[in-house]
Motif scaffolding. Sequence first.
Motif, PDB file in Angstrom:
ATOM      1  N   ILE A  78       1.205  -1.002  -0.025  1.00  0.00           N
ATOM      2  CA  ILE A  78      -0.051   0.145  -0.212  1.00  0.00           C
ATOM      3  C   ILE A  78       1.033   1.432   0.122  1.00  0.00           C
ATOM      4  CG2 ILE A  78      -2.131  -1.000   1.221  1.00  0.00           C
ATOM      5  CD1 ILE A  78      -0.908   0.543   3.429  1.00  0.00           C
ATOM      6  N   THR A  79       2.157   1.487  -0.141  1.00  0.00           N
ATOM      7  CA  THR A  79       3.151   2.290   0.530  1.00  0.00           C
ATOM      8  C   THR A  79       2.954   2.765  -0.703  1.00  0.00           C
ATOM      9  OG1 THR A  79       4.171   1.106   1.401  1.00  0.00           O
ATOM     10  CG2 THR A  79       4.968   3.628   1.586  1.00  0.00           C
ATOM     11  N   PRO A  80       3.504   2.835  -2.164  1.00  0.00           N
ATOM     12  CA  PRO A  80       2.961   3.724  -3.294  1.00  0.00           C
ATOM     13  C   PRO A  80       1.868   4.861  -2.934  1.00  0.00           C
ATOM     14  CG  PRO A  80       3.409   1.679  -3.967  1.00  0.00           C
ATOM     15  CD  PRO A  80       3.445   1.334  -2.165  1.00  0.00           C
ATOM     16  N   PHE A  81       0.727   4.336  -2.946  1.00  0.00           N
ATOM     17  CA  PHE A  81      -0.712   4.961  -2.710  1.00  0.00           C
ATOM     18  C   PHE A  81       0.038   6.083  -1.987  1.00  0.00           C
ATOM     19  CE2 PHE A  81      -5.108   6.178  -0.883  1.00  0.00           C
ATOM     20  CZ  PHE A  81      -5.517   6.707  -1.942  1.00  0.00           C
ATOM     21  N   LEU A  82       0.262   5.958  -0.212  1.00  0.00           N
ATOM     22  CA  LEU A  82       0.860   7.223   0.052  1.00  0.00           C
ATOM     23  C   LEU A  82       1.661   7.730   0.326  1.00  0.00           C
ATOM     24  CD1 LEU A  82       0.835   4.723   3.333  1.00  0.00           C
ATOM     25  CD2 LEU A  82      -0.724   6.092   2.560  1.00  0.00           C
ATOM     26  N   ILE A  88       3.966   7.947 -17.521  1.00  0.00           N
ATOM     27  CA  ILE A  88       2.689   8.992 -16.402  1.00  0.00           C
ATOM     28  C   ILE A  88       2.620   7.676 -16.359  1.00  0.00           C
ATOM     29  CG2 ILE A  88       1.424  10.323 -16.279  1.00  0.00           C
ATOM     30  CD1 ILE A  88       2.600  11.965 -17.661  1.00  0.00           C
ATOM     31  N   VAL A  89       1.145   6.675 -17.158  1.00  0.00           N
ATOM     32  CA  VAL A  89       0.033   5.842 -17.115  1.00  0.00           C
ATOM     33  C   VAL A  89       0.742   5.293 -15.929  1.00  0.00           C
ATOM     34  CG1 VAL A  89      -0.899   3.982 -17.877  1.00  0.00           C
ATOM     35  CG2 VAL A  89      -1.081   6.406 -18.768  1.00  0.00           C
ATOM     36  N   GLY A  90       2.702   4.588 -16.169  1.00  0.00           N
ATOM     37  CA  GLY A  90       2.504   2.993 -15.902  1.00  0.00           C
ATOM     38  C   GLY A  90       2.961   3.814 -13.885  1.00  0.00           C
ATOM     39  N   VAL A  91       3.357   5.356 -13.840  1.00  0.00           N
ATOM     40  CA  VAL A  91       3.598   5.925 -12.400  1.00  0.00           C
ATOM     41  C   VAL A  91       2.244   5.631 -11.638  1.00  0.00           C
ATOM     42  CG1 VAL A  91       4.138   7.722 -10.776  1.00  0.00           C
ATOM     43  CG2 VAL A  91       5.626   6.837 -13.027  1.00  0.00           C
ATOM     44  N   LEU A  92       1.157   6.334 -12.559  1.00  0.00           N
ATOM     45  CA  LEU A  92      -0.462   6.533 -12.055  1.00  0.00           C
ATOM     46  C   LEU A  92      -0.719   4.678 -11.395  1.00  0.00           C
ATOM     47  CD1 LEU A  92      -1.806   8.596 -14.751  1.00  0.00           C
ATOM     48  CD2 LEU A  92      -1.224   9.072 -11.964  1.00  0.00           C
ATOM     49  N   VAL A  93      -0.427   4.098 -12.302  1.00  0.00           N
ATOM     50  CA  VAL A  93      -0.512   2.767 -11.648  1.00  0.00           C
ATOM     51  C   VAL A  93      -0.156   1.797 -10.763  1.00  0.00           C
ATOM     52  CG1 VAL A  93      -0.247   0.319 -12.799  1.00  0.00           C
ATOM     53  CG2 VAL A  93      -1.193   2.001 -14.682  1.00  0.00           C
ATOM     54  N   TRP A  94       1.852   2.395 -10.403  1.00  0.00           N
ATOM     55  CA  TRP A  94       1.730   1.659  -9.459  1.00  0.00           C
ATOM     56  C   TRP A  94       1.487   2.810  -8.037  1.00  0.00           C
ATOM     57  CZ3 TRP A  94       5.594   5.571  -6.524  1.00  0.00           C
ATOM     58  CH2 TRP A  94       5.977   5.139  -5.836  1.00  0.00           C
ATOM     59  N   GLN A  95       0.571   3.933  -7.921  1.00  0.00           N
ATOM     60  CA  GLN A  95      -0.166   4.290  -7.167  1.00  0.00           C
ATOM     61  C   GLN A  95      -1.282   4.000  -6.714  1.00  0.00           C
ATOM     62  OE1 GLN A  95       1.368   8.356  -7.098  1.00  0.00           O
ATOM     63  NE2 GLN A  95       1.839   8.085  -5.321  1.00  0.00           N
ATOM     64  N   TRP A  96      -1.826   3.935  -7.757  1.00  0.00           N
ATOM     65  CA  TRP A  96      -3.250   3.291  -7.911  1.00  0.00           C
ATOM     66  C   TRP A  96      -3.922   2.083  -7.465  1.00  0.00           C
ATOM     67  CZ3 TRP A  96      -6.788   6.400  -6.482  1.00  0.00           C
ATOM     68  CH2 TRP A  96      -7.215   7.620  -6.359  1.00  0.00           C
ATOM     69  N   THR A  97      -2.986   1.451  -8.267  1.00  0.00           N
ATOM     70  CA  THR A  97      -2.968  -1.003  -8.014  1.00  0.00           C
ATOM     71  C   THR A  97      -2.873  -0.693  -6.369  1.00  0.00           C
ATOM     72  OG1 THR A  97      -1.737  -1.069 -10.020  1.00  0.00           O
ATOM     73  CG2 THR A  97      -1.651  -2.769  -7.930  1.00  0.00           C
ATOM     74  N   PRO A  98      -2.150  -0.142  -5.770  1.00  0.00           N
ATOM     75  CA  PRO A  98      -2.441  -0.855  -3.908  1.00  0.00           C
ATOM     76  C   PRO A  98      -3.819   0.171  -3.343  1.00  0.00           C
ATOM     77  CG  PRO A  98      -0.446   0.589  -4.159  1.00  0.00           C
ATOM     78  CD  PRO A  98      -1.237   0.659  -5.251  1.00  0.00           C
TER      79      PRO A  98
END
Lengths: 285, 359, 308
Positions: free
Chosen positions: C124-128, C173-183
């Motif tokens: 969950i860390t990336p979401f934070l 950018i999509v890659g980073v968004l996916v990294w953050q929102w997958t959690p």
Amino acid sequence: MSNNNAGPVVGKRTIGGYLLSVLAWFVGFLFFFPVFWMALSGFKTEADANGPPKLFFEPTTEQFSEVTGDTTGLLSAGEAFSNSFWAVVISTFFVMVLAVPAAYALSIKPVSKWKDVLFFFISTKFLPIVAAILPLWIIARELDLLNTRLVLIILYTAMNLPLAIWMLRSFFSEVPKELIEAAQIDGAKLWGQISSVILPIVAPGLAATALLCVIFAWNEFFLAVQLNPIEGSTVPIWVTGNVSTRGNFLAKLSAASTLATLPVIIAGWMAQKRMIRGLAMGAIK
Amino acid sequence: MAEVRFDAASRIYPGTEVPAVNELNLDIADGELLVLVGPSGSGKSTALRMLAGLEFIDKGSVFINDKDVTLAPPQDRDIAMVFQNYALYPQMSVAANMGFALKQQGIPKDERRKRVEEAARILDLEPYLDRKPKNLSGGQRQRVAMGRAIVRSPQVFLMDEPLSNLDAKLRVQTRTELADLQARLGVTTVYVTHDQVEAMTMGHRVAVLDHGVLQQVARPRDLYSKPENRFVAGFIGSPAMNLVDVDATNGIAIAGGTVPFDDSVNVANQSGTVSVGVRPEHLSLVTDGTPDSIAGEVTVVEELGSEAFVHVRTKHQGDDLTLVVRDEGETSTQRGDQVSVAFTGPTHLFGADGERVGD
Amino acid sequence: MAAVTSNSTREEQVKALQKKEARRRRLPLLPALLFTIVVTQVPFLMSLYYSFTKWTVTPPSPREWIGIENYTDAFTNMFFRQAAMTSVIMTLTSVVLSVILGTGVALLLDRKFFGQGFVRTLIITPFLVMPVVAGLVWKNQMFSAAFGVLNWVLNQVGVESIEFASKFPRWSIVGVLVWQWTPFMMLIILAGLQGQSSSVIEAAKVDGASPRATFFQITLPHLRPYIELGVLLGSIYLIQVFDHIVVMTGGGPGSTNVPLFVNQRSIGGGWRFGSASAFSIVVVVATIILATFGLRVLSGLLEGEEAA
Ligand SMILES: Nc1ncnc2c1ncn2[C@@H]1O[C@H](COP(=O)(O)OP(=O)(O)O)[C@@H](O)[C@H]1O
Ligand SMILES: [Mg+2]
């Protein structure tokens, strides 16, 4: 599935089950790696950070002291953290003050069209903030609010209010109706019902909701950079200030980023379970 | 100590047309245990909640001790309520739960403690006073809910299916204890249940509701022996009364057996489709050829030891009809036997409108 | 019972009481409602007004009513259409990918294994992580051709370094968004999985359903409301993405979405307030269409709650 654990789970002790556990750990490290790397690089010298990736090096806290030190003309760490702190804390306080009664009126003693009202609140989250930023900027300029903490406090309150109402409503609707009725029959007035029956039950939910508001407000960049580019700026802007076009900056940036994200990451770790229950329960019982 | 009176009281929930409780008239005497019984959705809880002040009374009035409380909030009615799920305050100890109402009244701590302990003694809850509700068994929780009600010495007890979350054995035991406690305390009590056995065993009087309409109020004995209408006849009694629709044009007979009625019933006055009711114990299996007996075949024998309920299938007005007959003692009847059934006790007649005919 | 006057009928008294109760219930709602209306609706109305005017700040010009000219311009503006396209593609791909990945990770975490809670915490860390930090870390320390870890890994398997953020701005950018929102998706879906009663799964097993059939015919339908909720909340936030783009590409080729575009036209530098307002009104209208759809989903979710 977790609930089957009590029963005989085929495959739990098999090679396949073992591989799945290893895969889970691997995925965990993959997701965490950039954060780990960021923190690690914060302890490097610029020379170590700006080169081929290095896992082993001589750690130094030099970058941390550098980014937290004052540089004339630039937003200092102290200012940024204190601006962020006050904007976040006060806006979250206002959010709760507004959202708690509203959520009460949407769940425990619901108004007749509570669903429509809830929709209205949620629908304001759909309004793209860019569509409002220009008039907001104009209003703020007219009221002499540009580059003040107050403008961020007001807007962060508006930004988090719908989500807070949504989450609190879910927590409030977990309070059994009979419990409030029992308190009524026992002679408790409104405040008695709230303080001795409702609050003790929803307190953990209140805390989780407040934390989520803190996270979103702390991380907010767009409004801060548009409305407070000169003064009253917050931590995200301070972080971007460490990006330099001259010379190496990666270690410094990493140190700043680590400091900026740490408070929220720790808060999020603590509240993870309740936060998600609050988000999910609103829709699903 | 109080009398309770419903005076043509109705509740129409917002967004609905049909009243959940329709013009309820009910007088409850001081110290009486009145049971409201009816199928699920018949408006029992609504009626109780109207008395509690938890629902608006859209029409009519409710009185406690001749005081009109129709518009009064629950706090001002001096009533106590036991909920089906007990509604114990989860974060408070048993003692705090029981003392909560007293605290709201501003009663000093010592006095509160005394009264809570007194109630706990009556209910055998003394060892649990410091526990939280989640650390209690179902039966103990039920008793805490009771304790919370009695500690206040209210004018009226209201109980909404207070035993339905207990297992069958505990339910029977608690039922007796509860009736005994009520009698000792002498507090007027309105008790809601969907279980007619509970209603019959506990109630001084029983009020039967259906679709929000009061069908009959009577002592259990009278409810059983003189049901006012077809609904009450079918609802009260287990196994249920045999109810047979009969075309009354040429006298009243079931499967060829003429039904005997007492003198107050004038069979000749009946026309159209009427209902005949007869309880299983007022039928018996007889030897073939008894006059006015009904011939049929045994389909099921429910053996209970001291008695047996025999299901007899026969033909009535062209359709299959099953009559339930009580056979006392050890029965020798078996499935497939050809038997005859005779009327040996009182019968009931309900006119085309469902109302009782005769006494 | 103080309010009882003898000359009003009982029914009137009840009505009055019900009205009073309704008022009492509305009262706690009012502060939040008023605040929200003032802060969100007033600026919108101002935007609406500005959008019919010609108004530039640099060079300064007086505000002048020009009718729908800004709108006709907006619809023929190629850059705006591109930005709209970018918004749609970026939101759609990042929502879909994070839901799919989030479901996968949730399934992986919904088994008991050593360190389950710890691994969930890692994920969950990336979401934070603060969005600007996420963007900067990925751009400079993962994607960078010179020092990026990703490129280092690629080099080990013999692939030449790529400067991801400038070569593939949109997808970086999509890659980073996916990294953050997958959690985020993972947590919501995990809540769903854990709310599923095990007896249903066991019944399916007893009935001889294969794990695959169990997943598609029982688990997935059960997860549906959770997935819908994830999509809804994810879209609300992802359609407004701004921070990542600013710090990663500054709007480089194919990565200028609508928020960035509108910003560039107004206080972000263009200072053409009239036409920027028209753009934002178009966005609002488009979002309202989307929101109506989203709210219908929400409505379905709330129905479910009432049925439960
Ligand atoms: N809050 C409510 N709103 C609308 N209808 C209700 C409400 N509560 C109960 N009802 C309806 O009123 C009728 C009586 O309900 P209730 O008094 O709970 O029945 P019982 O307790 O006998 O099972 C039912 O048809 C029920 O659906
Ligand atoms: Mg009920």
